[in-house]
Scaffold this motif. Sequence first.
Motif, PDB file in Angstrom:
ATOM      1  N   SER B  26       0.857  -1.187   0.000  1.00 16.84           N
ATOM      2  CA  SER B  26       0.000   0.000   0.000  1.00 16.84           C
ATOM      3  C   SER B  26       0.889   1.231   0.000  1.00 16.84           C
ATOM      4  N   SER B  27       0.479   2.215  -0.786  1.00 18.37           N
ATOM      5  CA  SER B  27       1.339   3.339  -1.119  1.00 18.37           C
ATOM      6  C   SER B  27       1.590   4.271   0.057  1.00 18.37           C
ATOM      7  N   SER B  28       2.775   4.853   0.079  1.00 17.85           N
ATOM      8  CA  SER B  28       3.107   5.863   1.077  1.00 17.85           C
ATOM      9  C   SER B  28       4.263   6.702   0.550  1.00 17.85           C
ATOM     10  N   LEU B  33      11.341  -1.679   2.042  1.00 17.76           N
ATOM     11  CA  LEU B  33      10.838  -2.985   1.624  1.00 17.76           C
ATOM     12  C   LEU B  33      11.885  -4.070   1.830  1.00 17.76           C
ATOM     13  N   PHE B  34      11.400  -5.261   2.146  1.00 14.04           N
ATOM     14  CA  PHE B  34      12.278  -6.378   2.488  1.00 14.04           C
ATOM     15  C   PHE B  34      11.723  -7.672   1.891  1.00 14.04           C
ATOM     16  N   TYR B  50      15.297  -2.836   0.438  1.00 14.94           N
ATOM     17  CA  TYR B  50      15.346  -1.543  -0.225  1.00 14.94           C
ATOM     18  C   TYR B  50      15.060  -0.479   0.818  1.00 14.94           C
ATOM     19  N   LEU B  51      16.029   0.403   1.032  1.00 13.70           N
ATOM     20  CA  LEU B  51      15.832   1.529   1.961  1.00 13.70           C
ATOM     21  C   LEU B  51      15.796   2.842   1.202  1.00 13.70           C
ATOM     22  N   LYS B  69       8.001   2.383  -7.831  1.00 13.44           N
ATOM     23  CA  LYS B  69       7.147   3.268  -7.037  1.00 13.44           C
ATOM     24  C   LYS B  69       5.793   3.489  -7.711  1.00 13.44           C
ATOM     25  N   SER B  70       5.785   3.623  -9.036  1.00  7.11           N
ATOM     26  CA  SER B  70       4.528   3.914  -9.732  1.00  7.11           C
ATOM     27  C   SER B  70       3.561   2.737  -9.666  1.00  7.11           C
TER      28      SER B  70
END
Lengths: 113, 113
Positions: B26-28, B33-34, B50-51, B69-70
Amino acid sequence: DVKVTQSSRYLVKRTGEKVFLECVQDMDHENMFWYRQDPGLGLRLIYFSYDVKMKEKGDIPEGYSVSREKKERFSLILESASTNQTSMYLCASSWGGTPTEAFFGQGTRLTVV
Amino acid sequence: AQSVTQLDSQVPVFEEAPVELRCNYSSSVSVYLFWYVQYPNQGLQLLLKYLSGSTLVKGINGFEAEFNKSQTSFHLRKPSVHISDTAEYFCAVSYFDNNDMRFGAGTRLTVKP
């Protein structure tokens, strides 16, 4: 090496018993977590703690409580165990501040009969 | 509330074939992400994270993932799998404004000879 230790790998308890699951980490991490793992549901967050004596409810806190009196130790308490709490319980810890990876213990498989 | 969706519960694949395990979140504004792997009767082990920075992230055991991201996706890939990659894989997300970590339901990867 990073280490998160859960006190038991396997546990069998009777319905209505009060159950304590203990977790200790040796990395001086601020954050500690308790998850429940069930097939098809993945890991669901029960509670997490971001500091000593601080806690936040996760997605499924009902029937559980937690205690964090020392930074390295995070306990999960089942006040009155029920058969639907039979599951794998995973403890994890991570650094505070910017989110980083969590380190996991080996898990405790709890069976409530 | 933050959430993670793993689109495939099971992925069977033959040895030496490529594989992709899909994950959407869900977008923010700021997301971390792991991907974790769980071998039978073991705890979770970090594969990659991913940081920030490059959207293509490389991890252990030849795995990589791309942050999109998109499309709010973070799919895991390996160009050629081995029998020893048979395990359950979990995608997880943390957000900038809190410390907790939420997991998807998991994808069971089975590599056949």
